[in-house]
Design a protein around this motif. Structure first.
Motif, PDB file in Angstrom:
ATOM      1  N   LYS A  59      22.392  59.343 -23.395  1.00 23.94           N
ATOM      2  CA  LYS A  59      22.289  58.793 -24.745  1.00 23.94           C
ATOM      3  C   LYS A  59      23.073  59.724 -25.673  1.00 23.94           C
ATOM      4  CE  LYS A  59      18.282  57.403 -26.319  1.00 23.94           C
ATOM      5  NZ  LYS A  59      16.818  57.563 -26.575  1.00 23.94           N
ATOM      6  N   LYS A  60      24.334  59.373 -25.862  1.00 20.45           N
ATOM      7  CA  LYS A  60      25.249  60.268 -26.581  1.00 20.45           C
ATOM      8  C   LYS A  60      24.923  60.344 -28.069  1.00 20.45           C
ATOM      9  CE  LYS A  60      29.823  59.357 -27.281  1.00 20.45           C
ATOM     10  NZ  LYS A  60      31.236  59.192 -26.830  1.00 20.45           N
ATOM     11  N   VAL A  61      24.971  61.553 -28.592  1.00 18.38           N
ATOM     12  CA  VAL A  61      24.801  61.795 -30.021  1.00 18.38           C
ATOM     13  C   VAL A  61      26.157  62.037 -30.674  1.00 18.38           C
ATOM     14  CG1 VAL A  61      23.861  63.437 -31.726  1.00 18.38           C
ATOM     15  CG2 VAL A  61      22.450  62.703 -29.776  1.00 18.38           C
ATOM     16  N   TYR A  62      27.040  62.729 -29.965  1.00 20.61           N
ATOM     17  CA  TYR A  62      28.317  63.146 -30.553  1.00 20.61           C
ATOM     18  C   TYR A  62      29.241  63.647 -29.455  1.00 20.61           C
ATOM     19  CZ  TYR A  62      31.681  65.939 -33.148  1.00 20.61           C
ATOM     20  OH  TYR A  62      32.839  66.464 -33.638  1.00 20.61           O
ATOM     21  N   GLU A  63      30.537  63.496 -29.728  1.00 23.45           N
ATOM     22  CA  GLU A  63      31.536  64.040 -28.801  1.00 23.45           C
ATOM     23  C   GLU A  63      32.805  64.370 -29.561  1.00 23.45           C
ATOM     24  OE1 GLU A  63      32.708  61.235 -25.758  1.00 23.45           O
ATOM     25  OE2 GLU A  63      33.794  62.782 -24.650  1.00 23.45           O
ATOM     26  N   ASP A  64      33.408  65.504 -29.263  1.00 25.75           N
ATOM     27  CA  ASP A  64      34.785  65.760 -29.707  1.00 25.75           C
ATOM     28  C   ASP A  64      35.538  66.417 -28.560  1.00 25.75           C
ATOM     29  OD1 ASP A  64      34.188  68.519 -29.798  1.00 25.75           O
ATOM     30  OD2 ASP A  64      33.798  68.492 -31.952  1.00 25.75           O
ATOM     31  N   GLU A  65      36.672  67.054 -28.832  1.00 20.71           N
ATOM     32  CA  GLU A  65      37.496  67.597 -27.753  1.00 20.71           C
ATOM     33  C   GLU A  65      36.770  68.705 -26.991  1.00 20.71           C
ATOM     34  OE1 GLU A  65      38.790  68.619 -31.161  1.00 20.71           O
ATOM     35  OE2 GLU A  65      38.607  66.439 -31.261  1.00 20.71           O
ATOM     36  N   GLU A  66      35.903  69.427 -27.681  1.00 14.93           N
ATOM     37  CA  GLU A  66      35.335  70.611 -27.027  1.00 14.93           C
ATOM     38  C   GLU A  66      33.831  70.575 -26.775  1.00 14.93           C
ATOM     39  OE1 GLU A  66      35.368  73.362 -31.123  1.00 14.93           O
ATOM     40  OE2 GLU A  66      36.422  74.001 -29.315  1.00 14.93           O
ATOM     41  N   ILE A  67      33.105  69.715 -27.483  1.00 15.71           N
ATOM     42  CA  ILE A  67      31.649  69.682 -27.276  1.00 15.71           C
ATOM     43  C   ILE A  67      31.142  68.259 -27.084  1.00 15.71           C
ATOM     44  CG2 ILE A  67      31.259  71.846 -28.530  1.00 15.71           C
ATOM     45  CD1 ILE A  67      30.245  70.296 -30.893  1.00 15.71           C
ATOM     46  N   PHE A  68      29.931  68.165 -26.514  1.00 17.99           N
ATOM     47  CA  PHE A  68      29.283  66.875 -26.248  1.00 17.99           C
ATOM     48  C   PHE A  68      27.798  67.058 -26.561  1.00 17.99           C
ATOM     49  CE2 PHE A  68      27.504  63.441 -23.689  1.00 17.99           C
ATOM     50  CZ  PHE A  68      28.487  62.465 -23.694  1.00 17.99           C
ATOM     51  N   ALA A  69      27.193  66.082 -27.216  1.00 15.29           N
ATOM     52  CA  ALA A  69      25.760  66.159 -27.535  1.00 15.29           C
ATOM     53  C   ALA A  69      25.071  64.884 -27.070  1.00 15.29           C
ATOM     54  CB  ALA A  69      25.557  66.361 -29.038  1.00 15.29           C
ATOM     55  N   PHE A  70      23.868  65.043 -26.519  1.00 14.71           N
ATOM     56  CA  PHE A  70      23.137  63.893 -25.965  1.00 14.71           C
ATOM     57  C   PHE A  70      21.649  64.181 -25.977  1.00 14.71           C
ATOM     58  CE2 PHE A  70      22.371  65.860 -21.751  1.00 14.71           C
ATOM     59  CZ  PHE A  70      23.290  66.903 -21.808  1.00 14.71           C
TER      60      PHE A  70
ATOM     61  N   HIS B  65      14.847  65.523 -29.749  1.00 15.23           N
ATOM     62  CA  HIS B  65      15.217  66.606 -28.830  1.00 15.23           C
ATOM     63  C   HIS B  65      16.543  66.225 -28.197  1.00 15.23           C
ATOM     64  CE1 HIS B  65      14.042  69.161 -25.025  1.00 15.23           C
ATOM     65  NE2 HIS B  65      15.158  69.574 -25.589  1.00 15.23           N
ATOM     66  N   PHE B  66      17.585  66.905 -28.640  1.00 16.84           N
ATOM     67  CA  PHE B  66      18.880  66.649 -28.006  1.00 16.84           C
ATOM     68  C   PHE B  66      19.564  67.968 -27.668  1.00 16.84           C
ATOM     69  CE2 PHE B  66      21.823  67.373 -31.574  1.00 16.84           C
ATOM     70  CZ  PHE B  66      20.990  67.247 -32.676  1.00 16.84           C
ATOM     71  N   LEU B  67      20.614  67.870 -26.889  1.00 14.71           N
ATOM     72  CA  LEU B  67      21.324  69.039 -26.367  1.00 14.71           C
ATOM     73  C   LEU B  67      22.769  69.002 -26.825  1.00 14.71           C
ATOM     74  CD1 LEU B  67      20.094  68.743 -22.639  1.00 14.71           C
ATOM     75  CD2 LEU B  67      19.038  70.098 -24.462  1.00 14.71           C
ATOM     76  N   ILE B  68      23.302  70.163 -27.158  1.00 11.32           N
ATOM     77  CA  ILE B  68      24.739  70.298 -27.410  1.00 11.32           C
ATOM     78  C   ILE B  68      25.307  71.173 -26.302  1.00 11.32           C
ATOM     79  CG2 ILE B  68      26.545  71.026 -29.011  1.00 11.32           C
ATOM     80  CD1 ILE B  68      24.528  70.864 -31.292  1.00 11.32           C
ATOM     81  N   ILE B  69      26.347  70.682 -25.655  1.00 11.27           N
ATOM     82  CA  ILE B  69      26.969  71.453 -24.571  1.00 11.27           C
ATOM     83  C   ILE B  69      28.466  71.590 -24.829  1.00 11.27           C
ATOM     84  CG2 ILE B  69      25.253  70.673 -22.883  1.00 11.27           C
ATOM     85  CD1 ILE B  69      27.410  68.834 -21.660  1.00 11.27           C
ATOM     86  N   PRO B  70      29.057  72.664 -24.298  1.00 10.07           N
ATOM     87  CA  PRO B  70      30.523  72.736 -24.296  1.00 10.07           C
ATOM     88  C   PRO B  70      31.049  71.865 -23.160  1.00 10.07           C
ATOM     89  CG  PRO B  70      29.608  74.686 -23.243  1.00 10.07           C
ATOM     90  CD  PRO B  70      28.428  73.839 -23.674  1.00 10.07           C
ATOM     91  N   LYS B  71      32.193  71.235 -23.347  1.00  5.16           N
ATOM     92  CA  LYS B  71      32.787  70.497 -22.223  1.00  5.16           C
ATOM     93  C   LYS B  71      33.249  71.462 -21.132  1.00  5.16           C
ATOM     94  CE  LYS B  71      33.959  66.195 -24.463  1.00  5.16           C
ATOM     95  NZ  LYS B  71      35.011  65.244 -24.902  1.00  5.16           N
ATOM     96  N   LEU B  72      33.638  72.648 -21.538  1.00  3.37           N
ATOM     97  CA  LEU B  72      33.986  73.695 -20.588  1.00  3.37           C
ATOM     98  C   LEU B  72      32.734  74.141 -19.832  1.00  3.37           C
ATOM     99  CD1 LEU B  72      36.186  75.837 -19.692  1.00  3.37           C
ATOM    100  CD2 LEU B  72      35.194  77.313 -21.462  1.00  3.37           C
ATOM    101  N   HIS B  73      32.835  74.259 -18.531  1.00  2.70           N
ATOM    102  CA  HIS B  73      31.674  74.734 -17.769  1.00  2.70           C
ATOM    103  C   HIS B  73      31.499  76.235 -17.968  1.00  2.70           C
ATOM    104  CE1 HIS B  73      28.564  74.827 -14.697  1.00  2.70           C
ATOM    105  NE2 HIS B  73      29.092  76.002 -14.367  1.00  2.70           N
TER     106      HIS B  73
ATOM    107  N   MET C 155      35.002  80.913 -30.436  1.00  6.13           N
ATOM    108  CA  MET C 155      35.244  79.690 -31.211  1.00  6.13           C
ATOM    109  C   MET C 155      34.349  78.546 -30.730  1.00  6.13           C
ATOM    110  SD  MET C 155      37.615  79.994 -33.584  1.00  6.13           S
ATOM    111  CE  MET C 155      38.416  78.413 -33.774  1.00  6.13           C
ATOM    112  N   LEU C 156      34.258  78.414 -29.431  1.00  7.63           N
ATOM    113  CA  LEU C 156      33.472  77.335 -28.838  1.00  7.63           C
ATOM    114  C   LEU C 156      31.988  77.480 -29.182  1.00  7.63           C
ATOM    115  CD1 LEU C 156      33.432  74.897 -26.991  1.00  7.63           C
ATOM    116  CD2 LEU C 156      33.489  76.438 -25.031  1.00  7.63           C
TER     117      LEU C 156
END
Ligand code: AMP
Ligand code: ZN
Length: 118
Positions: free
Chosen positions: A17-28, A38-46, A59-60
């Protein structure tokens, strides 16, 4: 990381259930919420955890926190929220792809961690 569940979520290979996405981060939204929001923000980079992060990720990491307010407000958290980053064994981290928990709801969350009775 090919077998990382959060890498797969960030790539859209596992639904979320996506909240947000851009080039570097994803939130769901967290699949097992512990607060009304309760949602999570993650870097797209592992990055496995904060224990693997360093100044090359400055920066990330900054982006993840700088975006938190806007995303929290988009989910109705107008009056504050809590951020938790569980880190490593002692931090009770379960998924080893760095993630920021954003927690909130209509009622105050209470104290951060219960103090040991002494
Ligand atoms: P932790 O590693 O302890 O900070 O927490 C991992 C979090 O990821 C937990 O709150 C889980 O409910 C959440 N989680 C695990 N799998 C998924 C998934 N497929 N979609 C959304 N959240 C998940
Ligand atoms: Zn990953």
């Amino acid at each position: 990381m090919s077998d990382c569940i959060f890498c797969k979520i960030a790539k859209g290979e596992i639904p979320s259930k996506k909240v947000y996405e851009d080039e570097e981060i994803f939130a769901f939204h967290d699949i097992n919420p512990i607060t009304p929001v309760h949602f999570l923000i993650i870097p797209k980079l592992h990055i496995a955890s904060l224990m693997e992060a360093d100044m090359s990720h400055q920066m990330l990491l900054g982006s993840m926190l700088a975006k938190a307010n806007e995303l929290a407000r988009s989910q109705g958290l107008e009056d504050g929220f809590r951020i938790i980053i569980n880190t490593g064994r002692i931090g009770h981290q379960e998924v080893y792809h760095l993630h920021v928990h954003i927690l909130g709801g209509p009622e105050p969350l209470g104290s951060m961690i219960k103090r040991n009775a002494s």
